[in-house]
Design a protein around this motif. Structure first.
Motif, PDB file in Angstrom:
ATOM      1  N   SER A  44      -9.980 -18.879  -2.237  1.00 21.12           N
ATOM      2  CA  SER A  44      -8.629 -18.260  -2.278  1.00 21.12           C
ATOM      3  C   SER A  44      -8.634 -16.745  -2.313  1.00 21.12           C
ATOM      4  N   TYR A  45      -8.184 -15.852  -1.251  1.00 20.46           N
ATOM      5  CA  TYR A  45      -8.133 -14.455  -1.559  1.00 20.46           C
ATOM      6  C   TYR A  45      -6.801 -13.944  -1.334  1.00 20.46           C
ATOM      7  N   THR A  46      -6.345 -12.842  -1.508  1.00 20.32           N
ATOM      8  CA  THR A  46      -5.296 -11.988  -1.631  1.00 20.32           C
ATOM      9  C   THR A  46      -5.149 -10.896  -0.451  1.00 20.32           C
ATOM     10  N   LEU A  47      -4.179 -11.017   0.330  1.00 21.83           N
ATOM     11  CA  LEU A  47      -4.058 -10.259   1.348  1.00 21.83           C
ATOM     12  C   LEU A  47      -3.022  -9.100   1.049  1.00 21.83           C
ATOM     13  N   PHE A  48      -3.508  -7.896   1.505  1.00 22.72           N
ATOM     14  CA  PHE A  48      -2.503  -6.512   1.218  1.00 22.72           C
ATOM     15  C   PHE A  48      -2.285  -6.119   2.646  1.00 22.72           C
ATOM     16  N   PRO A  49      -1.206  -6.324   3.463  1.00 27.01           N
ATOM     17  CA  PRO A  49      -1.130  -5.827   4.797  1.00 27.01           C
ATOM     18  C   PRO A  49      -0.611  -4.274   4.673  1.00 27.01           C
ATOM     19  N   CYS A  50      -1.236  -3.371   5.587  1.00 23.67           N
ATOM     20  CA  CYS A  50      -0.931  -2.128   5.611  1.00 23.67           C
ATOM     21  C   CYS A  50      -0.838  -1.397   6.904  1.00 23.67           C
ATOM     22  N   TYR A  51       0.165  -0.644   7.152  1.00 16.48           N
ATOM     23  CA  TYR A  51       0.413   0.079   8.644  1.00 16.48           C
ATOM     24  C   TYR A  51       0.499   1.475   8.219  1.00 16.48           C
ATOM     25  N   VAL A  52      -0.564   2.299   8.803  1.00 14.55           N
ATOM     26  CA  VAL A  52      -0.695   3.564   8.889  1.00 14.55           C
ATOM     27  C   VAL A  52       0.351   4.261   9.916  1.00 14.55           C
ATOM     28  N   ASP A  53       1.431   4.813   9.735  1.00 19.99           N
ATOM     29  CA  ASP A  53       2.187   5.354  10.502  1.00 19.99           C
ATOM     30  C   ASP A  53       1.470   6.812  11.331  1.00 19.99           C
ATOM     31  N   PRO A  54       1.068   7.103  12.320  1.00 25.88           N
ATOM     32  CA  PRO A  54       0.532   8.424  12.725  1.00 25.88           C
ATOM     33  C   PRO A  54       1.473   9.432  12.631  1.00 25.88           C
ATOM     34  N   GLY A  55       2.965   9.197  12.668  1.00 29.34           N
ATOM     35  CA  GLY A  55       3.806  10.413  12.546  1.00 29.34           C
ATOM     36  C   GLY A  55       4.589  10.691  13.733  1.00 29.34           C
ATOM     37  N   PHE A  56       4.507  10.104  14.893  1.00 29.48           N
ATOM     38  CA  PHE A  56       5.167  10.443  16.224  1.00 29.48           C
ATOM     39  C   PHE A  56       6.636   9.833  16.096  1.00 29.48           C
ATOM     40  N   GLU A  57       7.365  10.440  17.073  1.00 29.59           N
ATOM     41  CA  GLU A  57       8.791  10.008  17.029  1.00 29.59           C
ATOM     42  C   GLU A  57       8.872   8.767  17.599  1.00 29.59           C
ATOM     43  N   ASP A  58       9.913   8.020  17.301  1.00 26.50           N
ATOM     44  CA  ASP A  58      10.207   6.678  17.849  1.00 26.50           C
ATOM     45  C   ASP A  58       9.024   5.785  17.173  1.00 26.50           C
ATOM     46  N   GLY A  59       8.777   6.131  15.892  1.00 23.48           N
ATOM     47  CA  GLY A  59       7.820   4.964  15.298  1.00 23.48           C
ATOM     48  C   GLY A  59       8.364   3.705  15.010  1.00 23.48           C
ATOM     49  N   PHE A  60       7.685   2.581  14.669  1.00 22.54           N
ATOM     50  CA  PHE A  60       8.208   1.409  14.339  1.00 22.54           C
ATOM     51  C   PHE A  60       7.819   0.616  13.149  1.00 22.54           C
ATOM     52  N   ALA A  69       8.660  -9.471   6.626  1.00 22.21           N
ATOM     53  CA  ALA A  69       9.581 -10.019   5.903  1.00 22.21           C
ATOM     54  C   ALA A  69      10.214 -11.315   6.387  1.00 22.21           C
ATOM     55  N   GLN A  70      10.664 -11.212   7.526  1.00 21.86           N
ATOM     56  CA  GLN A  70      11.259 -12.275   8.231  1.00 21.86           C
ATOM     57  C   GLN A  70      10.221 -13.656   8.458  1.00 21.86           C
ATOM     58  N   THR A  71       9.037 -13.196   8.849  1.00 19.99           N
ATOM     59  CA  THR A  71       8.089 -14.313   8.776  1.00 19.99           C
ATOM     60  C   THR A  71       7.477 -14.869   7.474  1.00 19.99           C
ATOM     61  N   GLY A  72       7.886 -14.340   6.460  1.00 20.09           N
ATOM     62  CA  GLY A  72       7.635 -14.846   5.162  1.00 20.09           C
ATOM     63  C   GLY A  72       6.009 -14.482   4.661  1.00 20.09           C
ATOM     64  N   TRP A  73       5.410 -13.547   5.488  1.00 17.41           N
ATOM     65  CA  TRP A  73       4.244 -12.865   4.850  1.00 17.41           C
ATOM     66  C   TRP A  73       4.497 -12.010   3.839  1.00 17.41           C
ATOM     67  N   PRO A  74       3.504 -11.656   3.123  1.00 18.97           N
ATOM     68  CA  PRO A  74       3.240 -10.758   2.152  1.00 18.97           C
ATOM     69  C   PRO A  74       3.936  -9.539   2.521  1.00 18.97           C
ATOM     70  N   PRO A  75       4.563  -8.526   1.809  1.00 19.44           N
ATOM     71  CA  PRO A  75       5.170  -7.290   2.227  1.00 19.44           C
ATOM     72  C   PRO A  75       4.094  -6.341   2.618  1.00 19.44           C
ATOM     73  N   LEU A  76       4.552  -5.715   3.835  1.00 19.46           N
ATOM     74  CA  LEU A  76       3.881  -4.880   4.559  1.00 19.46           C
ATOM     75  C   LEU A  76       4.162  -3.604   3.942  1.00 19.46           C
ATOM     76  N   ARG A  77       2.929  -3.039   3.712  1.00 27.09           N
ATOM     77  CA  ARG A  77       2.870  -1.501   3.274  1.00 27.09           C
ATOM     78  C   ARG A  77       2.958  -0.542   4.374  1.00 27.09           C
ATOM     79  N   VAL A  78       3.942   0.419   4.438  1.00 24.18           N
ATOM     80  CA  VAL A  78       3.761   1.291   5.445  1.00 24.18           C
ATOM     81  C   VAL A  78       3.524   2.652   4.704  1.00 24.18           C
ATOM     82  N   GLU A  79       2.554   3.527   5.401  1.00 21.30           N
ATOM     83  CA  GLU A  79       2.030   4.552   5.033  1.00 21.30           C
ATOM     84  C   GLU A  79       2.408   5.820   6.067  1.00 21.30           C
ATOM     85  N   SER A  80       3.296   6.604   5.646  1.00 13.95           N
ATOM     86  CA  SER A  80       3.849   7.706   6.559  1.00 13.95           C
ATOM     87  C   SER A  80       2.804   8.920   6.606  1.00 13.95           C
TER      88      SER A  80
END
Length: 229
Positions: A44-60, A69-80
């Motif tokens: 067993s291990y614990t997952l912590f997903p993280c997205y590093v937003d590079p700061g461009f316009e029209d980011g996703f 969230a819709q997939t039921g995965w652990p919450p995604l951390r977004v770093e601006s």
């Protein structure tokens, strides 16, 4: 991925794993497998997903967060961040992709430390590893590449690449089968990077001989140092 896990003993029982998520097919495939295998393996291990937003316009970042969230995965951390803006500024005389990647990786290591993660998982695959070898030879004048398993900072965190033995085309087919969402990369250098040039060069070699790719990858663990300068 299972072969890579057993060969390098990448993830162990009790690990806290920060997973770098870019929104591309590779990182989404990586997270799918890391999450799915938890239900059928004896550790067993614990997952912590993280997205590093590079700061461009029209980011996703927000849309990607909703997908998790819709997939039921652990919450995604977004770093601006402003990694992409800094990398493309006049103050940077380096390759913008190199600097942006380095800054985003630095932020992932910082997040890993903050979350007390001992592993950082990235979605690089076999093609990425081969391309990094040629990029470093052609543009950095050195022979080096992305290692599948790399302890860092005195062993405080280990960088792992569970898809290191997987072909990009297999990942593309898998992502298409699961109908992962496609996010448009807002980076202005997305289509003109050094990696794109190397990828085109290698694809030409692969078309000429289907054994070339496998031979290049095998050569990375078959180095005859007596025949190097």
């Amino acid at each position: 991925m299972g072969t890579a896990q057993h060969r390098y003993d990448m993830i162990a029982d009790g690990d806290r794993v920060c997973v770098g998520v870019s929104g591309g097919k590779d990182s989404l495939t990586l997270f799918w497998f890391l999450y799915e295998r938890l239900s059928r393996i004896p550790i067993s291990y614990t997952l912590f997903p993280c997205y590093v937003d590079p700061g461009f316009e029209d980011g996703f970042g927000g849309v990607l967060q909703d997908f998790f969230a819709q997939t039921g995965w652990p919450p995604l951390r977004v770093e601006s961040t402003d990694c992409g803006i800094v990398a493309h500024s006049d103050a940077n005389r380096e390759n913008p992709c190199f600097l942006c990647s380095r800054l985003r990786r630095k932020r992932l290591f910082e997040v890993s430390a903050e979350l007390d993660c001992n592993k950082l998982a990235l979605g690089h695959h076999k093609d990425d590893i081969i391309e990094s070898l040629f990029i470093n030879m052609c543009y950095a004048g050195e022979i080096s590449l992305m290692k599948p398993f790399l302890p860092m900072f005195g062993g405080k965190v280990t960088l792992v690449r569970p898809l290191a033995l997987a072909d990009e085309k297999d990942i593309q087919r898998f992502a298409g089968h699961l109908r992962f969402p496609e996010f448009k990369n807002p980076c202005p250098s997305a289509e003109t990077s050094k990696r794109s040039e190397i990828k085109a060069l290698l694809e030409a070699l692969y078309r000429g001989n289907r054994k070339v790719k496998g031979n290049i990858f095998r050569s990375l663990s078959n180095v005859k140092t007596d025949y190097l300068l």
